[in-house]
Design a protein around this motif. Structure first.
Motif, PDB file in Angstrom:
ATOM      1  N   ALA A   1     -14.874 -55.034   2.102  1.00 28.97           N
ATOM      2  CA  ALA A   1     -16.099 -55.279   2.812  1.00 28.97           C
ATOM      3  C   ALA A   1     -17.057 -54.048   2.992  1.00 28.97           C
ATOM      4  CB  ALA A   1     -15.942 -56.320   3.974  1.00 28.97           C
ATOM      5  N   ALA A   2     -16.189 -53.076   3.542  1.00 26.31           N
ATOM      6  CA  ALA A   2     -16.982 -51.760   3.818  1.00 26.31           C
ATOM      7  C   ALA A   2     -18.012 -51.178   2.704  1.00 26.31           C
ATOM      8  CB  ALA A   2     -16.012 -50.677   4.408  1.00 26.31           C
ATOM      9  N   LEU A   3     -17.331 -51.470   1.422  1.00 24.54           N
ATOM     10  CA  LEU A   3     -18.077 -50.939   0.239  1.00 24.54           C
ATOM     11  C   LEU A   3     -18.620 -52.473  -0.724  1.00 24.54           C
ATOM     12  CD1 LEU A   3     -15.978 -48.145  -0.425  1.00 24.54           C
ATOM     13  CD2 LEU A   3     -18.093 -47.651   0.139  1.00 24.54           C
ATOM     14  N   ALA A   4     -18.714 -53.614  -0.234  1.00 19.62           N
ATOM     15  CA  ALA A   4     -19.121 -54.507  -0.771  1.00 19.62           C
ATOM     16  C   ALA A   4     -20.369 -54.736  -1.348  1.00 19.62           C
ATOM     17  CB  ALA A   4     -18.953 -55.721   0.028  1.00 19.62           C
ATOM     18  N   TYR A   5     -20.838 -55.341  -2.257  1.00 24.52           N
ATOM     19  CA  TYR A   5     -21.977 -55.515  -2.942  1.00 24.52           C
ATOM     20  C   TYR A   5     -23.153 -55.716  -1.743  1.00 24.52           C
ATOM     21  CZ  TYR A   5     -19.894 -56.926  -7.348  1.00 24.52           C
ATOM     22  OH  TYR A   5     -18.883 -56.999  -8.577  1.00 24.52           O
ATOM     23  N   THR A   6     -24.070 -55.129  -2.130  1.00 21.56           N
ATOM     24  CA  THR A   6     -25.255 -55.580  -1.233  1.00 21.56           C
ATOM     25  C   THR A   6     -26.182 -56.606  -2.004  1.00 21.56           C
ATOM     26  OG1 THR A   6     -25.049 -53.276   0.015  1.00 21.56           O
ATOM     27  CG2 THR A   6     -27.220 -54.569   0.161  1.00 21.56           C
ATOM     28  N   MET A   7     -26.552 -57.646  -1.178  1.00 20.43           N
ATOM     29  CA  MET A   7     -27.419 -58.524  -1.995  1.00 20.43           C
ATOM     30  C   MET A   7     -28.286 -59.260  -0.937  1.00 20.43           C
ATOM     31  SD  MET A   7     -24.370 -60.205  -4.406  1.00 20.43           S
ATOM     32  CE  MET A   7     -25.511 -61.020  -5.568  1.00 20.43           C
ATOM     33  N   GLY A   8     -29.357 -59.831  -1.151  1.00 18.68           N
ATOM     34  CA  GLY A   8     -30.216 -60.700  -0.129  1.00 18.68           C
ATOM     35  C   GLY A   8     -30.976 -59.907   0.723  1.00 18.68           C
ATOM     36  N   ILE A   9     -31.468 -58.461   0.343  1.00 29.40           N
ATOM     37  CA  ILE A   9     -32.150 -57.540   1.242  1.00 29.40           C
ATOM     38  C   ILE A   9     -33.632 -57.227   0.483  1.00 29.40           C
ATOM     39  CG2 ILE A   9     -30.250 -56.753   2.353  1.00 29.40           C
ATOM     40  CD1 ILE A   9     -30.842 -54.122   0.877  1.00 29.40           C
ATOM     41  N   TYR A  10     -34.755 -56.812   1.208  1.00 31.73           N
ATOM     42  CA  TYR A  10     -35.658 -56.350   0.671  1.00 31.73           C
ATOM     43  C   TYR A  10     -35.759 -54.921   0.257  1.00 31.73           C
ATOM     44  CZ  TYR A  10     -38.123 -60.360   2.187  1.00 31.73           C
ATOM     45  OH  TYR A  10     -38.651 -61.694   2.551  1.00 31.73           O
ATOM     46  N   ASP A  11     -36.037 -54.304  -0.947  1.00 26.51           N
ATOM     47  CA  ASP A  11     -36.044 -53.009  -1.231  1.00 26.51           C
ATOM     48  C   ASP A  11     -37.164 -52.715  -2.226  1.00 26.51           C
ATOM     49  OD1 ASP A  11     -34.911 -50.597  -1.431  1.00 26.51           O
ATOM     50  OD2 ASP A  11     -32.662 -51.129  -1.203  1.00 26.51           O
ATOM     51  N   HIS A  12     -37.051 -51.597  -2.784  1.00 26.52           N
ATOM     52  CA  HIS A  12     -38.140 -51.286  -3.707  1.00 26.52           C
ATOM     53  C   HIS A  12     -37.854 -51.785  -5.013  1.00 26.52           C
ATOM     54  CE1 HIS A  12     -39.532 -47.657  -1.656  1.00 26.52           C
ATOM     55  NE2 HIS A  12     -38.374 -47.432  -0.943  1.00 26.52           N
ATOM     56  N   GLY A  13     -36.756 -52.364  -5.630  1.00 24.34           N
ATOM     57  CA  GLY A  13     -36.609 -52.808  -6.763  1.00 24.34           C
ATOM     58  C   GLY A  13     -35.690 -54.028  -6.880  1.00 24.34           C
TER      59      GLY A  13
END
Length: 297
Positions: free
Chosen positions: A18-30
């Protein structure tokens, strides 16, 4: 191991990382959409994009998109405008142009909030979205995972001087993905006419042949080799892997992400399982976990 235990085991492994899990569902540049393809308007990837806080005055901003092939060659690109709180429907079959039916690749979307045609520190990380693959003949829609692309992922944090000229080196890292050395558990099901397409995307070159562990739903293991012929994106049919036992029709493939020889990378994977009996597709985001900690001396 029955199917419930298999699911719980995968969930446990995902939690371990979990500490290095995928990041999804956030606003970002691309946004990254792996596994994009179409075979006409009735069989196509579709993306819904949302902007939030992109411009202080609420005026429109530009979104540049690029379609790359599975070796990260720039194939085609375009631009459209969005406004604050907008939801923009991007249908790949309608946007692709001629000659791309049946060709699999991936889509990258980048927000240009100051309308200068480049990605610079002045641009705001304000883009989010979701994707699906529509198969009208089956009256079915499969969810496609979408990963955010951070500013630091573009040219190692140097931005992009011309968003119409993105190439294989532009996205050299994916902060939201699994890091080098993590192990992916890639789900498959091929019983009773079912089929699975396992999508693997990497920010750097991972082509080659790998020895992997293949597990069924009774905890039986078989070591096999699978080949990734393309440099950065591959779609694997697990039923075609040589040496797979006939009874291994439900389980997962355990694969450790390789070192591409660069300090940065980022690998993501998901499986789309087509259940023939129901003519329905389900998507599994394949979990990953870091290497086991070394035993204390």
């Amino acid at each position: 191991m029955d199917r419930t235990k298999l699911a719980l085991a995968c969930m446990g492994l995902f939690s371990t990382g979990a500490a290095l899990a995928y990041t999804m569902g956030i606003y970002d540049h691309g946004l990254l959409v792996p596994g994009a393809r179409h075979a006409g308007v009735g069989d196509t990837t579709a993306v819904g994009l949302v902007g939030h806080g992109c411009t202080a005055d609420g005026f429109p901003f530009d979104v540049y998109w690029t379609f790359f092939d599975e070796n990260s060659n720039h194939v085609t690109d375009g631009r459209f405008q969005m406004s604050e709180k907008d939801v923009y429907p991007f249908v790949w079959a309608a946007e692709s142009g001629l000659g791309l039916e049946g060709r699999t690749g991936y889509l990258v979307f980048t927000a240009d909030t100051d309308l200068d045609g480049a990605l610079t520190p002045a641009d705001v990380p304000c883009l989010a979205g979701e994707a699906f693959h529509v198969t009208a003949a089956d009256a079915d829609v499969a969810y496609l995972p979408v990963w955010p692309i951070a500013y630091a992922d573009y040219n190692a944090g140097a931005g992009v001087p011309d968003l119409t000229r993105m190439d294989a080196g532009t996205i050299g890292n994916l902060s939201a993905g699994a890091p080098i050395g993590d192990t992916l558990l890639m789900r498959y099901a091929t019983a009773a006419g079912d089929s699975t397409g396992i999508v693997i995307w990497s920010a750097n070159d991972i082509d080659g042949t790998y020895t992997v562990n293949l597990y069924d739903d009774e905890e039986n293991r078989r070591s096999v080799n699978f080949t990734l012929p393309n440099t950065e994106q591959n779609v694997i049919d697990p039923a075609s892997i040589p040496g797979t036992p006939a009874g291994f029709v439900n389980g997962f493939i355990e694969w450790t992400t390789p070192d591409p020889g660069t300090p940065l990378n980022g690998v993501v994977s998901y499986s789309v399982i087509h259940a023939q009996a129901f003519s329905a597709r389900q998507t599994v985001v394949n979990p990953h976990h870091p290497p086991a900690a070394a035993a204390p001396p």
